[in-house]
Design a protein around this motif. Sequence first.
Motif, short mmCIF file in Angstrom:
data_model
loop_
_atom_site.label_atom_id
_atom_site.label_comp_id
_atom_site.label_asym_id
_atom_site.label_seq_id
_atom_site.Cartn_x
_atom_site.Cartn_y
_atom_site.Cartn_z
N UNK A 1 15.23 31.84 54.79
CA UNK A 1 15.84 31.36 54.16
C UNK A 1 15.99 30.24 53.44
N UNK A 2 16.12 29.88 52.13
CA UNK A 2 16.20 28.67 51.37
C UNK A 2 17.55 27.49 52.13
N UNK A 3 17.03 26.21 51.50
CA UNK A 3 17.74 25.00 52.07
C UNK A 3 18.72 24.46 50.71
N UNK A 4 19.29 24.57 50.66
CA UNK A 4 20.50 23.66 49.99
C UNK A 4 20.35 22.48 49.66
N UNK A 5 20.34 21.80 48.69
CA UNK A 5 19.19 20.20 47.63
C UNK A 5 20.29 19.88 46.58
N UNK A 6 20.36 18.59 46.88
CA UNK A 6 21.15 17.78 46.11
C UNK A 6 20.05 16.48 46.08
N UNK A 7 19.71 16.26 44.89
CA UNK A 7 19.00 14.67 43.97
C UNK A 7 19.92 14.45 43.32
N UNK A 8 19.12 12.79 43.51
CA UNK A 8 20.31 12.17 41.90
C UNK A 8 19.64 10.86 41.78
N UNK A 9 19.55 10.64 40.51
CA UNK A 9 18.47 9.58 40.25
C UNK A 9 19.11 8.94 39.01
#
Lengths: 500, 500
Positions: free
Chosen positions: A345-353
């Motif tokens: 399974x994979x994990x959702x990711x939220x990135x910002x910059x």
Amino acid sequence: MTVWSIDARSGERRTEHAETTPQEVGALCRRAHDLLPVLDEAGPPGRAALLEAMADALDARTGELVAVADAETALGEVRLTGETARTSGQLRLFAEVLREGSFLDVRLDSADPGATPPKPDLRRMNVPLGVVGVFSASNFPFAFSVGGGDTASALAAGCTVVVKAHPLHPDTSVLTLAALRAGAEAAGFPGDIVQLAHGREAGIALVQDPRVKAIGFTGSVGGGRYLHDLAMSRPEPIPFYGELGSLNPLVVTPGAARTRLAEIAAGLSASATLGAGQFCVKPGLVLAPAGSGLAEAMAEHFTALDPQVLLGDPIREGFTAGAAERAAVPGLRTVATGRTGDGRQVTARLLAGPVSLLRSCDLLLEECFGPLTVVLEYEGEDELAEALAAAPGTLTVTLHSGPEEEKLAARLIALARERAGRLVFDAYPTGVTVGWAQQHGGPYPATTAPTTTSVGTAAVFRFLRPVAYQNCPPALLPPALRDDNPWSLPRRRDGVLELP
Amino acid sequence: MTVWSIDARSGERRTEHAETTPQEVGALCRRAHDLLPVLDEAGPPGRAALLEAMADALDARTGELVAVADAETALGEVRLTGETARTSGQLRLFAEVLREGSFLDVRLDSADPGATPPKPDLRRMNVPLGVVGVFSASNFPFAFSVGGGDTASALAAGCTVVVKAHPLHPDTSVLTLAALRAGAEAAGFPGDIVQLAHGREAGIALVQDPRVKAIGFTGSVGGGRYLHDLAMSRPEPIPFYGELGSLNPLVVTPGAARTRLAEIAAGLSASATLGAGQFCVKPGLVLAPAGSGLAEAMAEHFTALDPQVLLGDPIREGFTAGAAERAAVPGLRTVATGRTGDGRQVTARLLAGPVSLLRSCDLLLEECFGPLTVVLEYEGEDELAEALAAAPGTLTVTLHSGPEEEKLAARLIALARERAGRLVFDAYPTGVTVGWAQQHGGPYPATTAPTTTSVGTAAVFRFLRPVAYQNCPPALLPPALRDDNPWSLPRRRDGVLELP
């Protein structure tokens, strides 16, 4: 060599499919070419009945199709049931296109022997391009696969089809083929107007076969570009309608952030992670005002997400590598991750910059297929416009703005229109309606054919070619061009459009 | 490096033009890109006025244009005067296209929030593709050159244009540019919405410039294929609309030979040698019944032909070599030659032999540009059908048949339709009317884009790209998509075509 059907959730092998050899692909294409007159002679009414019978056959097998596709792709029964309905709906929509008749684009210019130079009688209509090769997509085992939009629009045009099955759902492909063939036979057509091939070498042979006159493809930039270049380097280059990669930028203006932040955070998070982020129109890049707190407001939605099984091992490996590469970009922070699961399974990711990262990091302008999105924060309208202008060709651009921001919106629309096929306002790009006004396309790398669409009724034009008949004796004219208009077609006579 | 304007008849140098450097081409393309909003904001009515003003400016300078073009190409005043009229006529026809409005292909799908899945409001229209590069043709210094069909249709679409001048008529190109610019300025547009580049390197730079979004090309198979491949290998591949080489087979059935031999011999000889055989639709391959005597009946017409000056040295050298190569094919006899002239003139040639030569000699399936045609004689219908089936993609196929031969005609039409863009009946392919129903295209090598045309109103679609607006606030909609239809466009609403 064989292709294995794999259970996406367990990774276990299900069934084995022999790869189609290049020699076998040649035989499929020869047969497809031999069958072209069958579709042509059926005419638009006959082909409409064919498509409807195929739709009925798919509907009748929905339960079985969904069960197999769910095992192979882990997309879930609800989504897959909806997708089969969409797929049979597409077939029926192209039956409507055939009955309506505009797709033939009939044009009649009267003779004028007294003109300088003299004008002959000219009658123009669209004819089928020939055998079409279709490459199935991983992420739509029905709607963009064996019986999907490319096949439906090619058959509508009068083209026979050879499909390259996607290696992540070979069983679904075989079952779909059987359904389509049952439908075809019920309508009195030979089942093999649609044929199926398995394996990478078969795909290459399909693109290179001299009888194949166009390719429909939905997939990655790498694979699509390789096949595009192959199609273009044939002795006879052929149209390659490829939908490749799309970033789908979503812009939140200061006015929208001020008034609807929580609503946008929720809607955007849902859109970016719907179907585990495996939609070609997933919003992969968000441009939000610095200090608006959009990324932070999205965090709670991402944190609550369960781990997800992707379509298959290569997709998961691609996502894992792409997510790691992006998380390591200096200046980009991981704002939130979803729940973690097992190794499959994979994990959702939220990135910002900061949006200034775009100036040095091309990676952020590439699609990352899976449940990941990047929020880049801008200072002021010029920085926003600069960031949007940096985006490559894309299927969609979405704009969330306030009613008082018309001038800014107009500036952004001009930029968006230059690089996208669909502009979405105050909504989300996922959910591509299939209808007359849909446009699913865009400049490269979104597609290799920006003047066309792969969704909606206009998709049929990809597989048609105009032919003009000059001074043709009435007895030799095809029905569409006859004076008595036996098919009641809309036609253009001496430049004037006439409805039947 | 320079490009010289050469007098075609004397071979003497006239004037010198500096080659445009790749850096200069970049600047032209930047400027062209910057000017795109000007054409867009003018809207269809503004662009219609632009095209008409350009047409007026060309007409006003016909005498001067024809004199220079005649010196550079030796095509003669009558032909060139007709060609300028055709060229201004094309510009005016695209003004009609703009006023009629179908080119925008407006489609409106109503929202239906209660549908499964819910349907958004979708409104679709065509927008300009971007900057277009146009390669002028040697054989049409006006109609397929600086102000020709590619330029007219690109401007109509809202695209600015950078033209690569043909090296055989640089002075004509410069004069035409001045006329177009005078017209543009009279209509209130900046003159440099059309720009001009000279030289081979400039052409390569034009195809590779990232701001250029499509190429229109008319020329040889070799040059066209080279540039096509260049366009496809760009980081962003772009549509390459190339018209390359065309054999234009003409079939004479036994019935036609029996009843109209003398008439066909005269008409065909005239068509094959019109303009010194330098038309892209010259009938280059004739299939006639063995023993019909068609070649012998054509001989008197060829024998009477005066020697002719071709468009320039490279064209003459190509023809001389191609004619010698064909005359040397074992089994092919030289039936007639025209009168001979000086070293700058060429002699028309008529060759004939059995159709079985096609099985071993691919050369006979290639275009030979200039006053030469090959008559191949067949025994029976199967041999005729086999010969026609061997023909490559072509702009036209012409069929001369008798009223009692409908079954044979149907068989031949099916073969012809698969490989040609225009089928001509009991007439000749030269003389391409510019209108709504014209189709000037065909499978490769006739063109690199078989779904399109380079002549007639449908040519505008090559330079347009659809964009859908989803849920767009009324205040932000472009005029074409507004509910009140301010441009009175034909539009398709929920699948139903509505006339204004």
